[in-house]
Design a protein around this motif. Structure first.
Motif, PDB file in Angstrom:
ATOM      1  N   LEU A 179      -9.761  16.456 -24.502  1.00 41.53           N
ATOM      2  CA  LEU A 179      -9.217  15.178 -24.962  1.00 41.53           C
ATOM      3  C   LEU A 179     -10.267  14.074 -24.854  1.00 41.53           C
ATOM      4  O   LEU A 179     -10.392  13.229 -25.755  1.00 41.53           O
ATOM      5  N   PHE A 180     -11.013  14.062 -23.757  1.00 42.96           N
ATOM      6  CA  PHE A 180     -12.058  13.054 -23.571  1.00 42.96           C
ATOM      7  C   PHE A 180     -13.144  13.212 -24.630  1.00 42.96           C
ATOM      8  O   PHE A 180     -13.592  12.221 -25.231  1.00 42.96           O
ATOM      9  N   VAL A 217      -9.703   9.053 -15.531  1.00 39.04           N
ATOM     10  CA  VAL A 217     -10.408   9.441 -16.760  1.00 39.04           C
ATOM     11  C   VAL A 217     -10.150   8.425 -17.865  1.00 39.04           C
ATOM     12  O   VAL A 217     -11.059   8.036 -18.604  1.00 39.04           O
ATOM     13  N   VAL A 218      -8.912   7.974 -17.973  1.00 43.67           N
ATOM     14  CA  VAL A 218      -8.577   6.952 -18.978  1.00 43.67           C
ATOM     15  C   VAL A 218      -9.329   5.657 -18.679  1.00 43.67           C
ATOM     16  O   VAL A 218      -9.873   5.016 -19.586  1.00 43.67           O
ATOM     17  N   LEU A 219      -9.369   5.264 -17.415  1.00 41.87           N
ATOM     18  CA  LEU A 219     -10.104   4.048 -17.047  1.00 41.87           C
ATOM     19  C   LEU A 219     -11.591   4.185 -17.364  1.00 41.87           C
ATOM     20  O   LEU A 219     -12.219   3.228 -17.843  1.00 41.87           O
ATOM     21  N   SER A 220     -12.154   5.355 -17.113  1.00 38.36           N
ATOM     22  CA  SER A 220     -13.564   5.567 -17.410  1.00 38.36           C
ATOM     23  C   SER A 220     -13.820   5.476 -18.911  1.00 38.36           C
ATOM     24  O   SER A 220     -14.817   4.881 -19.347  1.00 38.36           O
ATOM     25  N   PHE A 221     -12.925   6.035 -19.712  1.00 37.68           N
ATOM     26  CA  PHE A 221     -13.092   5.956 -21.166  1.00 37.68           C
ATOM     27  C   PHE A 221     -12.999   4.515 -21.661  1.00 37.68           C
ATOM     28  O   PHE A 221     -13.818   4.076 -22.488  1.00 37.68           O
ATOM     29  N   LEU A 222     -12.021   3.773 -21.149  1.00 40.18           N
ATOM     30  CA  LEU A 222     -11.888   2.375 -21.555  1.00 40.18           C
ATOM     31  C   LEU A 222     -13.104   1.563 -21.126  1.00 40.18           C
ATOM     32  O   LEU A 222     -13.564   0.671 -21.854  1.00 40.18           O
TER      33      LEU A 222
END
Length: 247
Positions: free
Chosen positions: A16-17, A89-94
């Protein structure tokens, strides 16, 4: 958590990432959204995920109870560790896509970069590699933020290692697995040691071409690899504790 389920969850998050970054890069290059989505569904991700699913089905069949009959809706709910990992992981992507490119020279970003630069040798290797390629674009700050999230994840899961080890023992008692906790901890430990050498120490960065930092490979190494390393370390420690006799 069984090894198949652990690997499946980690691989799905990885896919997903990677897919999200593939779509982002394709849109930045002016490609239509439809073709960007098709490009993101890479064959390696789909094929490896299918291998994991087939392996689970075969193992389940060998134990006499089909996997579909054992499946319950609550199996889809993530545990504490998985929920924290997914949020990070979501925070890292943002951070990679929104925050880091606009905070290269800000005071707070510089303080975090300096702290991680001091604590993590791999951050120093990454900075040297990016300097040699005359590339930053927020990548240094994104890597520092990912390492910060990885450290927080390790600290937040440390208090729950005994609980996770107990769950591994219970699952092993209900459904014997091909790999016992000791061998599983050994395998996870080997992968974690390699990851520490490549990422935390930074041995992998000097071998990368400059073009790797500008595509999905660089985005994965900078934004996801530190968190995946922490995920593996937690899995190795939990499996090691599960292999010890219960007191």
């Amino acid at each position: 958590m069984g090894i198949a389920r652990l690997l499946a969850k980690g691989w799905i998050i990885f896919c997903l990432f990677a897919a999200a970054h593939a779509v982002r890069f394709a849109l930045l290059q002016g490609q239509p959204l439809e073709s960007s989505l098709r490009a993101s569904l890479s064959a390696p991700c789909c094929s490896w995920r299918w291998i994991v699913v087939r392996g689970r089905l075969r193992v389940s069949a060998g134990h006499g109870t089909p996997w579909l009959q054992r499946f319950k809706p609550h199996h889809l709910l993530p545990g504490f560790n998985e929920a924290v990992f997914f949020i990070f992981v979501v925070l890292s992507f943002l951070d990679q896509t929104v925050v880091a490119p606009n905070n290269i020279d800000r005071g707070g970003a510089g303080a975090l970069e300096n702290a991680i630069y001091f604590l993590v040798p791999g951050q120093r290797a990454l900075v040297s590699a990016l300097d040699a390629c005359t590339m930053d674009g927020g990548r240094v700050f994104a890597a520092a933020f990912a390492w910060l999230l990885a450290i927080i994840y390790l600290a937040s899961t440390a208090s729950r290692l005994k609980l996770q080890a107990g769950l591994i023992r219970l699952e092993a008692g209900d459904r014997p697995q091909a790999l016992g906790p000791t061998l599983r901890a050994f395998l996870f430990g080997i992968v974690a040691v390699v990851g520490i050498q490549f990422l935390f120490v930074g041995s992998a960065y000097p071998w990368l071409n400059c073009s790797a930092f500008a595509d999905v490979t660089g985005a994965l190494l900078i934004g996801l690899a530190p968190l995946m390393l922490a995920y593996l370390i937690v899995a190795a420690l939990a499996s090691l504790m599960a292999s010890a006799p219960e007191k």
